[in-house]
Motif scaffolding. Sequence first.
Motif, PDB file in Angstrom:
ATOM      1  N   LEU A   1      -2.301  -1.030  -3.745  1.00 34.43           N
ATOM      2  CA  LEU A   1      -3.298   0.013  -3.465  1.00 34.43           C
ATOM      3  C   LEU A   1      -2.578   1.336  -3.257  1.00 34.43           C
ATOM      4  O   LEU A   1      -1.528   1.385  -2.600  1.00 34.43           O
TER       5      LEU A   1
ATOM      6  N   ALA B   1      -5.489  -2.227   6.574  1.00 33.65           N
ATOM      7  CA  ALA B   1      -4.571  -2.757   5.554  1.00 33.65           C
ATOM      8  C   ALA B   1      -3.893  -4.024   6.055  1.00 33.65           C
ATOM      9  O   ALA B   1      -3.787  -5.025   5.319  1.00 33.65           O
TER      10      ALA B   1
ATOM     11  N   VAL C   1      -1.995  -6.663   3.629  1.00 38.72           N
ATOM     12  CA  VAL C   1      -0.891  -5.802   3.195  1.00 38.72           C
ATOM     13  C   VAL C   1       0.323  -6.068   4.096  1.00 38.72           C
ATOM     14  O   VAL C   1       0.192  -6.150   5.319  1.00 38.72           O
TER      15      VAL C   1
ATOM     16  N   LEU D   1       0.854  -1.189   0.000  1.00 39.25           N
ATOM     17  CA  LEU D   1       0.000   0.000   0.000  1.00 39.25           C
ATOM     18  C   LEU D   1       0.887   1.236   0.000  1.00 39.25           C
ATOM     19  O   LEU D   1       1.819   1.342   0.806  1.00 39.25           O
TER      20      LEU D   1
END
Length: 360
Positions: free
Chosen positions: A240, A43, A48, A3
Motif C-alpha cells: 500500500l 495498518a 502490515v 506500507l
Amino acid sequence: MSLLAELTHRCPLSCPYCSNPLTLDAPAGELSTAEWCDLFDQAAALGVLQLHLSGGEPMARRDLPALVSHAARAGLYTNLITSGVHLTADRARELAAAGLDHLQLSFQHADAAEADRIGGMRGAHGRKLEAAAHARAAGIPLTVNLVVHRQNIGAIAAVAAMAAALGAGRLEVAHVQYYGWGLLNRASLLPDAAELAAATAAVEAARAAHAGRMLIDYVTPDYHADRPKPCMGGWGRRFLNITPSGRALPCHAAETIPGLDFPSVRDQALAAIWRDDPAFHRFRGTEWMPDTCRSCDRRELDWGGCRCQALALAGDAAAMDPVCGRSDRHHVVRAAVADRPGLPPPFRYRQAPGRVAAGG
Ligand code: FES
C-alpha cells in the motif's frame, strides 16, 4: 504486507528520476500527526509489518520522531528513506530513541560535484556523508541506496567502497524506474546494453570485494528485460502507498491510470479500502489479465508485470506489460533503448507543481 507512507512531497533535492508524481501534493493538505498515527494503528491491525517512511524528504516533517515512536509502539518495523541532508547528530539520536529500526540513505554518486549536480542541490553530498556518520553513531542500521543511470553508471565500485567505509550493512544499487520524472528524463538516464553489462559486472565485483561485510542488492532495468517484473509483488497483494494528503494507492504511480478513483484514508478505514475498494480490485489476481497472460505459466510469478508501465508505453493499463517479449508492443521498449540519443539531453529537474526546470 508493507506500507509506504509518503509523509510529504517537500524535498530540498530535485532528482530528475524522482518517483513522486509530476503533480505534487501541497504541504497544506498533508495528513496531520494524529491522522498518520491513527493510520499506523490501522495498518498494524490489517497485518502490515514493514512501514517505510518516505517522501519527498520525510525529515521535512518536524513530527517525524513522534511518528516513528507511535509506529514502533504499534509493532511496525520502521524504515526511514531519506536524502539525509537534514539529519543532524541530535536528530539521529532522537530517532534512535524513538525506536527507528533502519535508515536508508540515498546517494547520487561517489564524486561530490557529480552527486550535487544530479540531485540538484549544492552541498548535499557532504551532508549525506555526515548523516551516515550520525546514523551509525546513534546505532541505527544503515543501507546506502544508489539509483543508477547512464550518468553515474561508472561509479558503482566507488559508491560500494564509500558505503562500506560509511559502515553500511547493505547497499542497494537500483536502476531508474521509468515513471513520472524518470520517464520525463528517460533519454538522459537510460543506459545502453554495454553500460548495463558493465554495471552488472561492477556489482558482481563489488559483491566479491565486500562479501561477509556488506550485502549488495541489485535492481535491474526493465527496458533491457524480456520478462516483466512482479511490480509491487502484484497489484493489491501486499503493498500500500499512502500519499501525503492521504490517498491510498496500490503503487506509487497508480494515479496516472485514468478511470480509477483512489480513496482517501480521511474518508474510509484502511481495512475497508484494502478489502473492498474497486480500484484495489481492478488488477488484483489474474482475472483481469489479457488471454496471453492468463494462460502463461508465469502469471502468478510476475502478476502481469506493471500496469503503470503498460499505460505509459502501450497507452492501456490493462494491456500486456510491453517489457514482456510476448507483447505485441515489445518493440516500443526495444526502440526506446535503440533510439537513445548519443549525448544525454539536460535534466528536467523535479520541481514544485507547475514548474519544470531545465539544466544539468
Ligand atoms: Fe504502478 Fe507498477 S508502478 S503497477
